[in-house]
Design an enzyme around this catalytic site. Structure first.
Site, PDB file in Angstrom:
ATOM      1  N   GLY B  51      34.489 104.794  69.143  1.00 33.11           N
ATOM      2  CA  GLY B  51      35.411 104.380  67.671  1.00 33.11           C
ATOM      3  C   GLY B  51      33.935 103.294  67.511  1.00 33.11           C
ATOM      4  N   SER B  52      34.841 102.429  66.343  1.00 25.83           N
ATOM      5  CA  SER B  52      34.411 101.712  65.674  1.00 25.83           C
ATOM      6  C   SER B  52      34.216 100.351  65.501  1.00 25.83           C
ATOM      7  CB  SER B  52      34.821 101.063  63.442  1.00 25.83           C
ATOM      8  OG  SER B  52      34.133 102.422  63.348  1.00 25.83           O
ATOM      9  N   GLY B  53      33.776  99.262  65.708  1.00 23.11           N
ATOM     10  CA  GLY B  53      33.589  98.214  66.324  1.00 23.11           C
ATOM     11  C   GLY B  53      32.056  97.740  66.782  1.00 23.11           C
ATOM     12  N   HIS B  54      31.410  98.437  67.171  1.00 24.18           N
ATOM     13  CA  HIS B  54      30.581  98.573  68.301  1.00 24.18           C
ATOM     14  C   HIS B  54      28.975  98.423  67.082  1.00 24.18           C
ATOM     15  CE1 HIS B  54      32.955  99.110  71.035  1.00 24.18           C
ATOM     16  NE2 HIS B  54      32.945 101.067  70.041  1.00 24.18           N
ATOM     17  N   LYS B 102      29.252 108.321  74.317  1.00 24.45           N
ATOM     18  CA  LYS B 102      29.595 107.354  75.613  1.00 24.45           C
ATOM     19  C   LYS B 102      30.574 107.707  76.599  1.00 24.45           C
ATOM     20  CE  LYS B 102      29.862 104.282  72.591  1.00 24.45           C
ATOM     21  NZ  LYS B 102      30.286 104.696  71.382  1.00 24.45           N
ATOM     22  N   ASP B 107      36.851 109.768  73.856  1.00 23.00           N
ATOM     23  CA  ASP B 107      35.470 110.360  74.052  1.00 23.00           C
ATOM     24  C   ASP B 107      34.843 111.453  74.086  1.00 23.00           C
ATOM     25  OD1 ASP B 107      34.761 108.028  71.390  1.00 23.00           O
ATOM     26  OD2 ASP B 107      33.069 106.692  73.250  1.00 23.00           O
ATOM     27  N   HIS B 216      34.963  97.065  74.272  1.00 20.50           N
ATOM     28  CA  HIS B 216      36.211  97.409  73.814  1.00 20.50           C
ATOM     29  C   HIS B 216      37.482  96.083  74.011  1.00 20.50           C
ATOM     30  CE1 HIS B 216      34.541 101.121  74.373  1.00 20.50           C
ATOM     31  NE2 HIS B 216      34.519 101.791  72.963  1.00 20.50           N
TER      32      HIS B 216
END
Lengths: 213, 327
Positions: B51-54, B102, B107, B216
Protein backbone atom coordinates in the site's frame (compact mmCIF):
# COMPACT_ATOMS: atom_id res chain seq x y z
CA UNK A 1 -32.17 -17.41 -10.99
CA UNK A 2 -31.32 -16.32 -14.54
CA UNK A 3 -28.73 -13.89 -15.81
CA UNK A 4 -31.02 -10.92 -15.12
CA UNK A 5 -31.47 -11.98 -11.50
CA UNK A 6 -27.72 -12.31 -11.00
CA UNK A 7 -27.20 -8.84 -12.46
CA UNK A 8 -29.98 -7.42 -10.26
CA UNK A 9 -28.32 -8.99 -7.20
CA UNK A 10 -24.98 -7.31 -7.97
CA UNK A 11 -26.41 -3.94 -9.00
CA UNK A 12 -28.46 -3.99 -5.80
CA UNK A 13 -25.34 -4.75 -3.80
CA UNK A 14 -23.40 -1.92 -5.45
CA UNK A 15 -26.20 0.50 -4.61
CA UNK A 16 -26.29 -0.66 -0.97
CA UNK A 17 -22.52 -0.20 -0.78
CA UNK A 18 -23.00 3.41 -1.83
CA UNK A 19 -25.25 3.84 1.20
CA UNK A 20 -23.07 1.99 3.72
CA UNK A 21 -19.60 3.01 2.52
CA UNK A 22 -19.13 5.42 5.43
CA UNK A 23 -20.34 2.84 7.94
CA UNK A 24 -17.93 0.17 6.66
CA UNK A 25 -15.06 2.68 6.66
CA UNK A 26 -15.88 3.64 10.24
CA UNK A 27 -15.92 0.00 11.43
CA UNK A 28 -12.63 -0.62 9.64
CA UNK A 29 -11.22 2.55 11.16
CA UNK A 30 -11.82 1.12 14.62
CA UNK A 31 -10.04 -2.19 14.08
CA UNK A 32 -8.25 -1.91 10.76
CA UNK A 33 -7.18 0.84 8.42
CA UNK A 34 -10.47 2.55 7.67
CA UNK A 35 -11.05 1.89 3.98
CA UNK A 36 -13.17 -1.25 3.64
CA UNK A 37 -16.23 0.67 2.41
CA UNK A 38 -14.19 2.81 0.03
CA UNK A 39 -12.41 -0.21 -1.45
CA UNK A 40 -15.57 -2.30 -1.82
CA UNK A 41 -17.47 0.52 -3.48
CA UNK A 42 -14.59 1.27 -5.86
CA UNK A 43 -14.42 -2.42 -6.74
CA UNK A 44 -18.12 -3.07 -7.27
CA UNK A 45 -18.60 0.16 -9.22
CA UNK A 46 -15.87 -0.94 -11.63
CA UNK A 47 -16.95 -4.58 -11.61
CA UNK A 48 -20.59 -3.72 -12.45
CA UNK A 49 -19.69 -1.51 -15.43
CA UNK A 50 -19.63 -4.24 -18.07
CA UNK A 51 -22.09 -6.78 -16.68
CA UNK A 52 -24.56 -5.97 -19.46
CA UNK A 53 -22.27 -7.76 -21.92
CA UNK A 54 -22.34 -11.06 -20.00
CA UNK A 55 -24.67 -13.72 -21.43
CA UNK A 56 -24.96 -16.19 -18.53
CA UNK A 57 -24.90 -16.20 -14.72
CA UNK A 58 -21.45 -17.74 -14.83
CA UNK A 59 -20.14 -15.03 -17.16
CA UNK A 60 -21.58 -12.27 -14.98
CA UNK A 61 -19.76 -13.60 -11.94
CA UNK A 62 -16.55 -14.11 -13.91
CA UNK A 63 -16.63 -10.46 -14.95
CA UNK A 64 -17.29 -9.39 -11.37
CA UNK A 65 -14.37 -11.47 -10.15
CA UNK A 66 -11.94 -10.05 -12.70
CA UNK A 67 -13.19 -6.53 -12.02
CA UNK A 68 -12.65 -6.90 -8.28
CA UNK A 69 -9.24 -8.50 -8.77
CA UNK A 70 -8.00 -5.56 -10.81
CA UNK A 71 -9.42 -2.73 -8.70
CA UNK A 72 -9.79 -3.56 -5.00
CA UNK A 73 -6.44 -4.80 -3.69
CA UNK A 74 -6.05 -5.24 0.06
CA UNK A 75 -7.38 -8.43 1.60
CA UNK A 76 -11.01 -8.07 0.56
CA UNK A 77 -10.14 -7.84 -3.16
CA UNK A 78 -8.67 -11.32 -3.60
CA UNK A 79 -11.15 -12.87 -1.12
CA UNK A 80 -14.32 -11.57 -2.80
CA UNK A 81 -12.76 -12.14 -6.25
CA UNK A 82 -11.98 -15.77 -5.34
CA UNK A 83 -15.54 -16.27 -4.02
CA UNK A 84 -17.16 -15.02 -7.25
CA UNK A 85 -14.68 -16.91 -9.43
CA UNK A 86 -15.47 -20.22 -7.69
CA UNK A 87 -19.20 -19.58 -7.95
CA UNK A 88 -18.75 -18.76 -11.63
CA UNK A 89 -16.89 -22.06 -12.15
CA UNK A 90 -19.62 -24.01 -10.34
CA UNK A 91 -22.25 -22.53 -12.66
CA UNK A 92 -20.39 -22.95 -15.95
CA UNK A 93 -22.71 -23.87 -18.83
CA UNK A 94 -25.91 -23.22 -16.82
CA UNK A 95 -28.57 -20.75 -18.01
CA UNK A 96 -30.87 -21.06 -15.04
CA UNK A 97 -29.61 -21.46 -11.49
CA UNK A 98 -31.81 -23.39 -9.09
CA UNK A 99 -31.51 -22.70 -5.37
CA UNK A 100 -29.71 -26.03 -5.11
CA UNK A 101 -27.19 -24.81 -7.73
CA UNK A 102 -26.94 -21.61 -5.73
CA UNK A 103 -26.04 -23.65 -2.64
CA UNK A 104 -23.35 -25.51 -4.61
CA UNK A 105 -21.93 -22.21 -5.86
CA UNK A 106 -21.89 -20.72 -2.37
CA UNK A 107 -20.16 -23.80 -0.95
CA UNK A 108 -17.50 -23.53 -3.66
CA UNK A 109 -17.11 -19.82 -2.88
CA UNK A 110 -16.76 -20.46 0.85
CA UNK A 111 -14.12 -23.13 0.22
CA UNK A 112 -12.24 -20.64 -1.99
CA UNK A 113 -12.34 -17.91 0.67
CA UNK A 114 -11.01 -20.31 3.29
CA UNK A 115 -8.30 -21.63 1.00
CA UNK A 116 -7.11 -18.13 0.04
CA UNK A 117 -7.31 -16.54 3.49
CA UNK A 118 -6.85 -19.52 5.80
CA UNK A 119 -9.59 -18.41 8.20
CA UNK A 120 -11.97 -20.64 10.15
CA UNK A 121 -15.30 -19.91 11.82
CA UNK A 122 -14.70 -17.83 14.95
CA UNK A 123 -11.66 -15.95 13.62
CA UNK A 124 -13.74 -12.76 13.19
CA UNK A 125 -13.66 -12.71 9.40
CA UNK A 126 -16.16 -12.93 6.54
CA UNK A 127 -16.08 -16.72 6.99
CA UNK A 128 -18.19 -16.22 10.13
CA UNK A 129 -20.99 -14.99 7.88
CA UNK A 130 -20.46 -17.11 4.77
CA UNK A 131 -20.42 -20.40 6.71
CA UNK A 132 -23.82 -20.19 8.49
CA UNK A 133 -25.54 -18.44 5.58
CA UNK A 134 -24.32 -21.07 3.11
CA UNK A 135 -25.40 -23.80 5.50
CA UNK A 136 -28.94 -22.35 5.67
CA UNK A 137 -29.36 -22.52 1.89
CA UNK A 138 -27.66 -25.93 1.59
CA UNK A 139 -29.90 -27.55 4.20
CA UNK A 140 -33.06 -25.83 2.95
CA UNK A 141 -32.71 -25.02 -0.77
CA UNK A 142 -35.95 -23.06 -1.00
CA UNK A 143 -36.94 -19.39 -0.87
CA UNK A 144 -37.41 -19.87 2.83
CA UNK A 145 -33.81 -21.05 3.14
CA UNK A 146 -32.57 -17.97 1.26
CA UNK A 147 -34.53 -15.73 3.61
CA UNK A 148 -33.15 -17.60 6.63
CA UNK A 149 -29.64 -17.25 5.21
CA UNK A 150 -30.07 -13.49 5.11
CA UNK A 151 -31.20 -13.50 8.74
CA UNK A 152 -28.40 -15.84 9.83
CA UNK A 153 -25.83 -13.72 8.00
CA UNK A 154 -27.01 -10.56 9.74
CA UNK A 155 -26.94 -12.23 13.16
CA UNK A 156 -23.50 -13.69 12.51
CA UNK A 157 -22.16 -10.28 11.45
CA UNK A 158 -23.50 -8.71 14.66
CA UNK A 159 -22.06 -11.59 16.70
CA UNK A 160 -18.54 -10.87 15.42
CA UNK A 161 -18.59 -7.92 17.81
CA UNK A 162 -17.83 -10.29 20.70
CA UNK A 163 -15.01 -12.12 18.94
CA UNK A 164 -11.25 -11.66 19.16
CA UNK A 165 -9.79 -11.29 15.66
CA UNK A 166 -7.35 -14.00 14.67
CA UNK A 167 -6.91 -13.18 10.97
CA UNK A 168 -6.49 -9.99 9.03
CA UNK A 169 -5.29 -6.63 10.23
CA UNK A 170 -7.63 -6.50 13.22
CA UNK A 171 -5.81 -9.51 14.70
CA UNK A 172 -2.90 -7.25 15.73
CA UNK A 173 -5.24 -5.65 18.25
CA UNK A 174 -5.87 -8.94 20.05
CA UNK A 175 -8.41 -8.42 22.83
CA UNK A 176 -8.88 -4.81 21.77
CA UNK A 177 -10.68 -6.03 18.64
CA UNK A 178 -13.60 -7.09 20.88
CA UNK A 179 -16.47 -4.58 20.80
CA UNK A 180 -16.38 -3.80 17.07
CA UNK A 181 -18.12 -5.82 14.36
CA UNK A 182 -15.88 -7.19 11.62
CA UNK A 183 -16.28 -4.95 8.53
CA UNK A 184 -15.86 -7.88 6.08
CA UNK A 185 -18.59 -9.79 7.91
CA UNK A 186 -20.93 -6.81 7.64
CA UNK A 187 -20.27 -6.35 3.91
CA UNK A 188 -20.80 -10.10 3.43
CA UNK A 189 -24.08 -10.07 5.34
CA UNK A 190 -25.33 -7.26 3.09
CA UNK A 191 -24.42 -9.39 0.06
CA UNK A 192 -26.62 -12.23 1.41
CA UNK A 193 -29.38 -9.75 2.19
CA UNK A 194 -29.26 -8.42 -1.39
CA UNK A 195 -29.41 -12.00 -2.65
CA UNK A 196 -32.59 -12.61 -0.64
CA UNK A 197 -34.12 -9.34 -1.86
CA UNK A 198 -33.50 -10.51 -5.44
CA UNK A 199 -34.94 -14.00 -4.95
CA UNK A 200 -37.65 -13.73 -2.32
CA UNK A 201 -40.93 -12.05 -3.13
CA UNK A 202 -41.78 -9.20 -0.81
CA UNK A 203 -38.38 -9.09 0.90
CA UNK A 204 -37.03 -5.59 1.48
CA UNK A 205 -33.87 -3.99 2.84
CA UNK A 206 -33.84 -3.94 6.61
CA UNK A 207 -32.24 -1.08 8.53
CA UNK A 208 -30.23 -3.56 10.65
CA UNK A 209 -26.89 -2.00 9.70
CA UNK A 210 -27.73 0.87 12.06
CA UNK A 211 -26.96 -1.58 14.90
CA UNK A 212 -23.41 -2.39 13.88
CA UNK A 213 -21.67 0.75 15.12
CA UNK B 1 -4.41 19.59 12.66
CA UNK B 2 -4.47 21.21 9.21
CA UNK B 3 -3.38 19.12 6.26
CA UNK B 4 -2.87 19.65 2.55
CA UNK B 5 -5.83 18.48 0.53
CA UNK B 6 -4.58 16.64 -2.50
CA UNK B 7 -7.23 15.09 -4.73
CA UNK B 8 -7.81 11.73 -2.98
CA UNK B 9 -8.55 9.94 -6.26
CA UNK B 10 -5.26 11.08 -7.77
CA UNK B 11 -3.09 10.86 -4.66
CA UNK B 12 -1.07 7.80 -5.64
CA UNK B 13 -0.77 8.53 -9.34
CA UNK B 14 0.28 12.16 -8.79
CA UNK B 15 2.76 11.09 -6.11
CA UNK B 16 4.37 8.52 -8.40
CA UNK B 17 4.58 10.98 -11.28
CA UNK B 18 6.30 13.52 -9.06
CA UNK B 19 8.65 10.87 -7.73
CA UNK B 20 9.86 9.52 -11.06
CA UNK B 21 10.26 13.06 -12.43
CA UNK B 22 12.54 13.82 -9.49
CA UNK B 23 14.85 10.82 -9.96
CA UNK B 24 16.14 10.29 -13.50
CA UNK B 25 17.12 6.66 -12.89
CA UNK B 26 13.48 5.70 -12.38
CA UNK B 27 10.49 5.34 -14.65
CA UNK B 28 6.84 4.50 -14.34
CA UNK B 29 5.58 1.42 -16.11
CA UNK B 30 2.93 2.82 -18.45
CA UNK B 31 -0.65 2.40 -17.33
CA UNK B 32 0.31 1.02 -13.92
CA UNK B 33 1.34 2.16 -10.46
CA UNK B 34 4.69 0.38 -10.84
CA UNK B 35 7.98 2.28 -10.49
CA UNK B 36 10.92 0.57 -12.24
CA UNK B 37 14.58 1.20 -12.93
CA UNK B 38 14.99 3.05 -16.22
CA UNK B 39 17.39 0.29 -17.31
CA UNK B 40 17.56 -3.29 -16.10
CA UNK B 41 20.73 -5.29 -15.56
CA UNK B 42 21.01 -8.93 -16.60
CA UNK B 43 20.34 -10.48 -13.20
CA UNK B 44 17.62 -11.84 -10.91
CA UNK B 45 14.85 -9.26 -10.64
CA UNK B 46 13.67 -7.93 -7.28
CA UNK B 47 10.11 -6.70 -6.84
CA UNK B 48 8.50 -5.33 -3.70
CA UNK B 49 5.61 -3.06 -2.95
CA UNK B 50 2.52 -2.64 -0.87
CA UNK B 51 0.00 0.00 0.00
CA UNK B 52 1.02 3.64 -0.38
CA UNK B 53 1.51 5.92 2.60
CA UNK B 54 4.89 4.45 3.65
CA UNK B 55 7.06 6.79 1.60
CA UNK B 56 9.93 6.60 0.82
CA UNK B 57 9.00 2.86 0.76
CA UNK B 58 8.97 1.23 -1.64
CA UNK B 59 9.71 3.30 -4.75
CA UNK B 60 12.58 4.97 -2.90
CA UNK B 61 14.44 1.65 -2.85
CA UNK B 62 14.32 1.12 -6.61
CA UNK B 63 17.81 1.46 -8.05
CA UNK B 64 21.20 -0.16 -8.61
CA UNK B 65 21.88 -2.80 -5.97
CA UNK B 66 18.35 -2.77 -4.55
CA UNK B 67 14.87 -3.23 -6.09
CA UNK B 68 14.11 -3.36 -9.82
CA UNK B 69 10.44 -2.50 -9.32
CA UNK B 70 8.12 -1.24 -6.60
CA UNK B 71 4.37 -1.71 -6.91
CA UNK B 72 2.23 0.93 -5.21
CA UNK B 73 -1.32 0.19 -4.06
CA UNK B 74 -3.89 2.68 -2.84
CA UNK B 75 -3.12 4.19 0.54
CA UNK B 76 -2.55 1.35 3.05
CA UNK B 77 -4.09 -1.10 0.55
CA UNK B 78 -2.11 -3.83 -1.13
CA UNK B 79 -1.74 -3.50 -4.89
CA UNK B 80 -3.76 -5.85 -7.07
CA UNK B 81 -2.32 -9.08 -8.56
CA UNK B 82 -2.30 -7.74 -12.12
CA UNK B 83 -0.21 -4.71 -11.07
CA UNK B 84 2.30 -7.03 -9.38
CA UNK B 85 2.26 -9.29 -12.46
CA UNK B 86 3.10 -6.29 -14.68
CA UNK B 87 6.12 -5.59 -12.48
CA UNK B 88 7.27 -9.22 -12.57
CA UNK B 89 7.04 -9.32 -16.37
CA UNK B 90 8.91 -6.04 -16.73
CA UNK B 91 11.89 -6.92 -14.53
CA UNK B 92 12.28 -10.55 -15.60
CA UNK B 93 15.49 -10.82 -17.62
CA UNK B 94 15.33 -14.60 -17.80
CA UNK B 95 16.99 -15.16 -14.41
CA UNK B 96 13.80 -15.23 -12.38
CA UNK B 97 12.22 -12.80 -9.96
CA UNK B 98 12.17 -12.58 -6.16
CA UNK B 99 9.17 -10.95 -4.48
CA UNK B 100 9.80 -9.21 -1.15
CA UNK B 101 6.47 -9.28 0.71
CA UNK B 102 5.60 -7.72 4.04
CA UNK B 103 3.54 -10.11 6.15
CA UNK B 104 0.13 -8.51 5.92
CA UNK B 105 -2.89 -10.57 4.87
CA UNK B 106 -3.65 -8.47 1.78
CA UNK B 107 -0.05 -8.16 0.59
CA UNK B 108 0.56 -11.89 0.92
CA UNK B 109 -2.64 -12.84 -0.96
CA UNK B 110 -2.21 -10.37 -3.83
CA UNK B 111 1.51 -11.07 -4.34
CA UNK B 112 0.97 -14.84 -4.16
CA UNK B 113 -1.80 -14.65 -6.76
CA UNK B 114 0.54 -12.65 -8.99
CA UNK B 115 3.32 -15.20 -8.44
CA UNK B 116 0.97 -18.01 -9.51
CA UNK B 117 -0.02 -16.08 -12.63
CA UNK B 118 3.64 -15.41 -13.52
CA UNK B 119 4.58 -19.04 -12.97
CA UNK B 120 1.78 -20.01 -15.36
CA UNK B 121 3.56 -17.85 -17.96
CA UNK B 122 6.81 -19.71 -17.32
CA UNK B 123 8.57 -17.07 -15.20
CA UNK B 124 10.54 -18.43 -12.23
CA UNK B 125 9.27 -16.60 -9.14
CA UNK B 126 10.32 -16.97 -5.51
CA UNK B 127 9.19 -14.99 -2.51
CA UNK B 128 10.43 -13.90 0.87
CA UNK B 129 7.92 -12.90 3.54
CA UNK B 130 9.22 -10.36 6.03
CA UNK B 131 7.68 -10.52 9.52
CA UNK B 132 9.97 -8.46 11.75
CA UNK B 133 7.51 -6.78 14.10
CA UNK B 134 8.09 -8.31 17.52
CA UNK B 135 5.21 -6.35 19.09
CA UNK B 136 2.93 -9.09 17.80
CA UNK B 137 3.09 -12.52 19.35
CA UNK B 138 4.05 -15.28 16.97
CA UNK B 139 1.42 -17.94 17.10
CA UNK B 140 0.07 -20.64 14.85
CA UNK B 141 -3.44 -19.36 15.59
CA UNK B 142 -2.82 -15.95 14.03
CA UNK B 143 -1.33 -14.59 10.83
CA UNK B 144 1.88 -13.93 12.73
CA UNK B 145 4.07 -10.88 12.82
CA UNK B 146 3.77 -7.90 10.54
CA UNK B 147 6.42 -6.85 8.07
CA UNK B 148 7.63 -3.34 8.88
CA UNK B 149 10.83 -1.26 8.60
CA UNK B 150 13.15 -4.30 8.68
CA UNK B 151 11.99 -4.95 5.11
CA UNK B 152 14.39 -2.22 3.97
CA UNK B 153 17.35 -4.38 5.07
CA UNK B 154 15.97 -7.23 2.94
CA UNK B 155 15.79 -4.86 -0.06
CA UNK B 156 19.39 -3.81 0.51
CA UNK B 157 21.02 -7.17 1.17
CA UNK B 158 19.02 -9.33 -1.26
CA UNK B 159 19.48 -6.50 -3.77
CA UNK B 160 23.26 -6.68 -3.39
CA UNK B 161 23.14 -10.45 -3.79
CA UNK B 162 21.15 -10.16 -7.04
CA UNK B 163 23.37 -7.33 -8.29
CA UNK B 164 26.54 -9.42 -7.97
CA UNK B 165 24.92 -12.10 -10.14
CA UNK B 166 23.72 -14.69 -7.62
CA UNK B 167 21.12 -17.23 -8.77
CA UNK B 168 17.46 -16.92 -7.82
CA UNK B 169 17.82 -19.69 -5.23
CA UNK B 170 20.85 -17.99 -3.70
CA UNK B 171 19.18 -14.55 -3.60
CA UNK B 172 16.18 -16.18 -1.91
CA UNK B 173 18.41 -17.95 0.62
CA UNK B 174 20.05 -14.66 1.56
CA UNK B 175 16.72 -12.80 1.69
CA UNK B 176 15.28 -15.48 3.99
CA UNK B 177 18.37 -15.25 6.17
CA UNK B 178 17.92 -11.48 6.59
CA UNK B 179 14.22 -11.92 7.30
CA UNK B 180 15.03 -14.45 10.02
CA UNK B 181 17.54 -12.13 11.69
CA UNK B 182 15.73 -8.77 11.64
CA UNK B 183 13.58 -7.50 14.52
CA UNK B 184 11.56 -4.29 14.84
CA UNK B 185 9.15 -2.54 17.16
CA UNK B 186 7.54 0.90 17.04
CA UNK B 187 5.42 3.36 18.96
CA UNK B 188 3.24 6.36 18.11
CA UNK B 189 2.56 9.67 19.79
CA UNK B 190 -0.18 10.61 17.37
CA UNK B 191 -2.24 8.75 14.77
CA UNK B 192 -2.00 9.44 11.06
CA UNK B 193 -4.55 11.28 8.94
CA UNK B 194 -5.87 9.45 5.90
CA UNK B 195 -5.78 11.85 2.94
CA UNK B 196 -8.67 9.98 1.34
CA UNK B 197 -11.08 10.54 4.20
CA UNK B 198 -9.39 13.28 6.23
CA UNK B 199 -9.92 11.14 9.33
CA UNK B 200 -7.49 10.09 12.03
CA UNK B 201 -6.57 6.44 12.13
CA UNK B 202 -7.25 6.24 15.86
CA UNK B 203 -7.79 8.57 18.81
CA UNK B 204 -4.98 8.97 21.30
CA UNK B 205 -5.70 10.99 24.45
CA UNK B 206 -3.18 13.65 25.49
CA UNK B 207 -0.23 12.24 27.41
CA UNK B 208 -0.65 8.72 26.04
CA UNK B 209 1.61 6.67 23.80
CA UNK B 210 0.53 3.77 21.58
CA UNK B 211 3.07 0.96 21.83
CA UNK B 212 3.54 -1.75 19.21
CA UNK B 213 2.01 0.04 16.24
CA UNK B 214 2.08 -1.25 12.69
CA UNK B 215 2.64 0.94 9.66
CA UNK B 216 -0.96 1.33 8.53
CA UNK B 217 -2.24 3.57 11.25
CA UNK B 218 -3.65 0.56 13.05
CA UNK B 219 -3.60 1.03 16.82
CA UNK B 220 -0.82 -0.64 18.81
CA UNK B 221 -0.93 -3.66 21.07
CA UNK B 222 -1.18 -1.51 24.18
CA UNK B 223 -1.39 2.06 25.37
CA UNK B 224 0.30 3.79 28.25
CA UNK B 225 1.38 7.15 29.65
CA UNK B 226 4.23 8.91 27.85
CA UNK B 227 7.34 7.91 29.78
CA UNK B 228 10.70 9.70 29.39
CA UNK B 229 12.22 8.96 25.98
CA UNK B 230 14.99 6.82 27.45
CA UNK B 231 12.38 4.54 29.00
CA UNK B 232 10.32 4.32 25.81
CA UNK B 233 13.40 3.37 23.77
CA UNK B 234 14.26 0.86 26.48
CA UNK B 235 10.81 -0.75 26.20
CA UNK B 236 11.31 -1.33 22.48
CA UNK B 237 14.92 -2.53 22.75
CA UNK B 238 14.13 -4.87 25.65
CA UNK B 239 11.46 -6.63 23.64
CA UNK B 240 13.77 -6.87 20.60
CA UNK B 241 16.62 -8.26 22.73
CA UNK B 242 14.30 -10.82 24.27
CA UNK B 243 13.00 -12.00 20.89
CA UNK B 244 16.34 -11.99 19.07
CA UNK B 245 18.43 -13.39 21.96
CA UNK B 246 20.94 -10.61 21.30
CA UNK B 247 23.99 -10.87 23.48
CA UNK B 248 27.54 -9.81 24.09
CA UNK B 249 29.73 -9.49 20.98
CA UNK B 250 26.83 -9.82 18.55
CA UNK B 251 27.21 -7.39 15.68
CA UNK B 252 24.15 -5.52 14.43
CA UNK B 253 22.84 -2.94 12.03
CA UNK B 254 20.56 -0.51 13.87
CA UNK B 255 17.79 1.56 12.27
CA UNK B 256 15.91 4.35 14.01
CA UNK B 257 12.98 4.98 11.68
CA UNK B 258 10.68 8.01 11.86
CA UNK B 259 6.98 7.33 11.24
CA UNK B 260 6.45 10.53 9.26
CA UNK B 261 6.02 13.44 11.68
CA UNK B 262 8.88 13.08 14.12
CA UNK B 263 11.73 15.58 13.67
CA UNK B 264 15.14 14.17 12.79
CA UNK B 265 16.55 15.73 15.94
CA UNK B 266 14.26 13.63 18.08
CA UNK B 267 15.21 10.54 16.07
CA UNK B 268 18.86 11.26 16.87
CA UNK B 269 17.98 11.43 20.55
CA UNK B 270 16.31 8.02 20.17
CA UNK B 271 19.52 6.80 18.53
CA UNK B 272 21.53 8.10 21.46
CA UNK B 273 19.50 6.04 23.94
CA UNK B 274 19.30 2.97 21.68
CA UNK B 275 23.05 2.88 21.09
CA UNK B 276 23.74 3.40 24.79
CA UNK B 277 21.49 0.50 25.68
CA UNK B 278 23.12 -1.79 23.11
CA UNK B 279 26.58 -0.69 24.35
CA UNK B 280 25.54 -1.72 27.86
CA UNK B 281 24.65 -5.16 26.55
CA UNK B 282 28.01 -5.48 24.83
CA UNK B 283 26.35 -5.54 21.38
CA UNK B 284 28.54 -4.05 18.65
CA UNK B 285 26.87 -1.59 16.27
CA UNK B 286 28.38 -2.19 12.83
CA UNK B 287 26.14 0.27 11.00
CA UNK B 288 23.57 2.78 12.19
CA UNK B 289 20.79 4.39 10.16
CA UNK B 290 18.66 7.28 11.39
CA UNK B 291 15.87 8.75 9.28
CA UNK B 292 12.56 8.05 7.57
CA UNK B 293 12.66 4.67 5.83
CA UNK B 294 9.16 3.22 6.25
CA UNK B 295 6.60 5.76 7.36
CA UNK B 296 2.92 5.80 8.14
CA UNK B 297 1.74 9.05 6.51
CA UNK B 298 1.94 11.82 9.12
CA UNK B 299 2.12 9.64 12.22
CA UNK B 300 4.36 10.92 15.00
CA UNK B 301 6.52 8.19 16.46
CA UNK B 302 9.40 5.94 15.61
CA UNK B 303 10.46 2.34 15.31
CA UNK B 304 13.67 0.58 16.22
CA UNK B 305 15.03 -2.19 13.98
CA UNK B 306 17.96 -4.46 14.78
CA UNK B 307 19.53 -6.79 12.20
CA UNK B 308 21.93 -9.45 13.48
CA UNK B 309 24.88 -9.55 11.12
CA UNK B 310 27.54 -12.05 10.12
CA UNK B 311 30.39 -11.65 7.65
CA UNK B 312 28.23 -12.59 4.65
CA UNK B 313 25.52 -10.06 5.51
CA UNK B 314 28.08 -7.35 6.37
CA UNK B 315 29.71 -7.48 2.95
CA UNK B 316 26.34 -7.33 1.18
CA UNK B 317 25.19 -4.49 3.42
CA UNK B 318 28.34 -2.56 2.49
CA UNK B 319 28.04 -3.20 -1.27
CA UNK B 320 27.29 -0.09 -3.33
CA UNK B 321 23.65 0.84 -3.92
CA UNK B 322 22.09 3.83 -5.62
CA UNK B 323 18.44 4.28 -4.74
CA UNK B 324 16.79 7.57 -3.76
CA UNK B 325 16.05 6.60 -0.16
CA UNK B 326 19.09 4.48 0.75
CA UNK B 327 21.85 6.26 2.64
Amino acid sequence: MNVEHVRAWLYGYRDRLTAVQGLLDELDNRIGDGDHGTNMLRGFRAACEHLGEAASPSEVLHKVSMGLLSTVGGASGPLYATAFLRMSQAWRGMEDISIKDLANGLNAALAGIQQRGGANVGDKTMVDVWAPATECISSDPTEHGVREASRAARQAALNTRQLVARRGRASYLGERSVGTCDPGSVSSAILFECLAITLVEGMEADPWTAQVL
Amino acid sequence: MNVLHPNPDRFVTDMLDGFVRSYPGLARLQGTQVVVRAQFDRKVGLVSGGGSGHEPAHAGYVGYGMLDAAVAGQIFTSPTPNEVLSAIRAVNQGFGVLLVIKNYTGDVMNFEMAAEMAQDEGIAVEKVIVADDVAVENSTFTIGRRGVAGTVFVHKIAGASAQRGDSLQEVKRIADKVAARVFSMGLALSPCTLPTTGKSSFELPAGQVEIGIGIHGEPGVRRGPIAPLAELVDTLISRIVEESSLGENDEVALMINGMGATPLGELSICARYATARLDDLGVKIYKSLVGEYMTSLNMAGFSVTVLKLDSELKSLLDAPAHAPAWR
